[in-house]
Enzyme design. Structure first.
Site, short mmCIF file in Angstrom:
data_model
loop_
_atom_site.label_atom_id
_atom_site.label_comp_id
_atom_site.label_asym_id
_atom_site.label_seq_id
_atom_site.Cartn_x
_atom_site.Cartn_y
_atom_site.Cartn_z
N ASP A 36 47.75 68.83 -19.07
CA ASP A 36 48.13 67.82 -20.41
C ASP A 36 49.41 67.27 -20.26
O ASP A 36 50.57 67.98 -19.86
CB ASP A 36 47.90 68.76 -21.65
CG ASP A 36 48.59 67.99 -22.88
OD1 ASP A 36 47.47 67.37 -23.33
OD2 ASP A 36 49.29 68.31 -23.59
N GLU B 298 47.18 64.11 -17.02
CA GLU B 298 47.09 63.18 -18.04
C GLU B 298 48.45 62.59 -18.11
O GLU B 298 49.54 63.39 -18.32
CB GLU B 298 46.78 63.83 -19.42
CG GLU B 298 47.04 62.78 -20.72
CD GLU B 298 47.06 63.40 -21.93
OE1 GLU B 298 46.96 62.67 -22.99
OE2 GLU B 298 47.57 64.63 -22.08
#
Length: 562
Positions: free
Chosen positions: A242, A279
């Site tokens: 993330d 990401e």
């Protein structure tokens, strides 16, 4: 396992278990060695008289984020996936799901029971949103703590092993979304043990993870060991990392490069592919370049610019970061060059942004989507493309993603046209709960949200319940369309398919779109019929076929072999 813990500044550390405080022995590099623990034994640490605190590396938190840890023997599980040889994440069809809203029961075991449905769709990698322990009975998972454990409401660590085993039995790889850029605000006790955070860098969550300041070696080891644990002990195939742009690291060797090399070594040891998908908001192709070429070595990265180009074109939305998107030229640039912001001006960021992606870089290293948890759930009312777009535009978005040169991802329910929202929800204690609810309203008020239109309260259980998907509903036409599109995907996977049929996205006339490639997509989103040449492989909407051509009525789509 043993009750060992890293606490470099502590003068005294004890393990509280069975009603006793057992002193630990100081070892090297700030570590303390403790007693052996039996499987299922509760324990916690007392540091210089403070606590007790859960273990930063707790393998299980059955009593909640504030309670004691519990020993868990990951080696006790009887795996049945010995024939599983793994899957290359590049080019596979990903499916992002939230365990709590994927089924009414909201557990890993319940999700495992529905994997046969996903296998029938053609899903090749199931990506679980974060499953680390978090406060309360519901949440997205991005404010997790005790990162080595699994949220008990989902079934705990043994349930994750059962889920992975079941997925592998169906030929589906498992990706796990992990959050290494911050710890959640509730139940986070790492500061009682050592300098896991540093004020030398700042992130949207406050002080940054300590990756480059004194004592950072052990902090880096904490996160690297966490990643390796999921691969080795839980047979996970892919980690989605993330928001890696919030991993502030000025070291000579970036943490992501270190992690990549360690995962590569483990893949060799285990004899199956292991993947890291980042990401990243940086728009830097170096993210997916090999470490021996000076890159960070990620297998793939999410490509938000492709999403923004598709969404802005189909909806006409020009608010916020969609302001630089929307034209057919921008859509074409995204499909040909991945990053729309590749060194030019980004009006949303107020700066020049990104670096061009070399033409030679494998496009399968970029994960694309028409929706995901962020792009749906971060909207005020969690509305999906299925409720915002006409049926033909929705069908177009699915075809553009699934038949692109990239690695496609579907969000839960997208495969059948789910119309239920995916809302932002949480279950914090007070006063944090009220702060989250009020902050949500204030955030959208700043963006001009009408004050007379209520925003669902993230703390309300009804908000969570409204987000549970219903596979018995949706749209029969979208369900059939996804089946037909998936049936043509093999044409896009031939070794030289994209060299022979390069991608481009053009308009015959405004809103009459064609994407070229091994499978051509023709979409008529205008108000007038439009004729094309070729024999359709699949159609959506009103299509009249005559000889070697066909006519698309408004809101119709056709697929044609190149």
């Amino acid at each position: 396992m043993r009750a060992d813990v890293w606490a470099p500044f502590a003068a005294h550390v004890a393990c509280r278990t069975g009603g006793q405080d057992l002193p630990l022995v100081r070892a090297e590099d700030g570590w303390w060695r403790g007693p052996a623990l039996a499987n299922g034994q509760d324990y916690a640490f007392v540091v210089d008289g403070n606590g007790p605190f859960p273990d930063p590396r707790s393998p299980r938190q059955p009593h909640g984020v504030h309670g004691p840890s519990q020993a868990f023997d990951a080696s006790a599980f009887a795996w049945s996936d010995s024939a599983w040889s793994g899957r290359d994440a590049r080019g596979a069809v990903f499916y992002e799901l939230h365990v709590g809203t994927f089924t009414p029961r909201g557990t890993l075991d319940a999700a495992a029971a529905d994997l046969t449905r996903l296998a029938a769709v053609g899903i090749e990698v199931v990506e679980l949103m974060p499953i680390a322990p978090m406060p309360g009975e519901r949440g997205w998972g991005y404010d997790g703590v005790s990162l080595f454990a699994v949220y008990e409401q989902y079934g705990g660590p043994a349930a994750l092993q059962r889920f992975v085993d079941a997925a592998h039995g169906l030929g589906i790889a498992v990706a796990l979304d992990v959050v290494y850029n911050h710890f959640g605000p509730d139940g986070n006790y790492v500061a009682a043990f050592g300098p896991y955070l540093t004020s030398a860098h700042h992130t949207p969550w406050g002080d940054a993870i300590n990756l480059d300041q004194p004592h950072s070696d052990e902090v880096r080891r904490f996160f690297a060991d966490n990643a390796l644990r999921w691969f080795r002990d839980f047979h996970v195939d892919v980690l989605r990392l993330d928001a890696v742009h919030a991993l502030k690291d000025t070291s000579a060797r970036h943490f992501l490069a270190q992690l990549s090399d360690e995962v590569t070594a483990l893949a060799t040891e285990l004899g199956r592919p292991l993947s890291l998908v980042a990401e990243s908001d940086l728009n830097e192709p170096s993210m997916v370049l090999p470490t021996d070429q000076g890159g960070l070595g990620q297998t793939a990265q999410w490509a938000d610019d492709v999403h923004h180009a598709v969404r802005a074109y189909l909806t006409g939305d020009s608010t916020g970061y969609y302001g630089d998107f929307g034209s057919i030229e921008t859509l074409n640039k995204a499909f040909q060059h991945v990053f729309v912001h590749d060194g030019g001006w980004s009006s949303f960021r107020g700066a020049a942004w990104g670096t061009p992606v070399p033409d030679s870089l494998d496009r399968r290293k970029f994960v694309v989507f028409a929706s995901n948890h962020d792009q749906v759930g971060n909207r005020a009312i969690g509305d999906r493309p299925s409720t915002l777009l006409s049926p033909g535009a929705h069908a177009t978005s699915l075809a553009l993603v699934l038949l692109s040169p990239f690695t496609p991802l579907l969000f839960q329910g997208e495969e059948y046209g789910e119309t239920r929202p995916f809302l932002f929800f949480s279950h914090h204690d007070e006063p944090l709960g009220t702060a989250v609810s009020e902050g949500r309203v204030a955030e959208f008020a700043r963006h001009g949200w009408p004050p007379n239109v209520p925003i669902p309260d993230p703390q309300a259980e009804a908000t969570f319940r409204a987000s549970v998907i219903d596979p018995s509903g949706g749209s029969a036409s979208i369900r059939a369309w996804v089946r037909d599109v998936m049936a043509t995907r093999p044409l896009t996977l031939a070794p030289d398919a994209w060299e022979r049929h390069p991608v481009s996205v053009t308009e015959k006339a405004p809103r009459q779109l064609t994407m070229t490639g091994p499978v051509r997509i023709h979409a008529n989103l205008s108000a007038e019929p439009v004729a094309f040449e070729g024999r359709p492989l699949a159609v959506f909407g009103d299509v009249a076929i005559a000889g070697e051509g066909f006519t698309l009525q408004p809101d119709a789509v056709a697929l044609v072999r190149a």
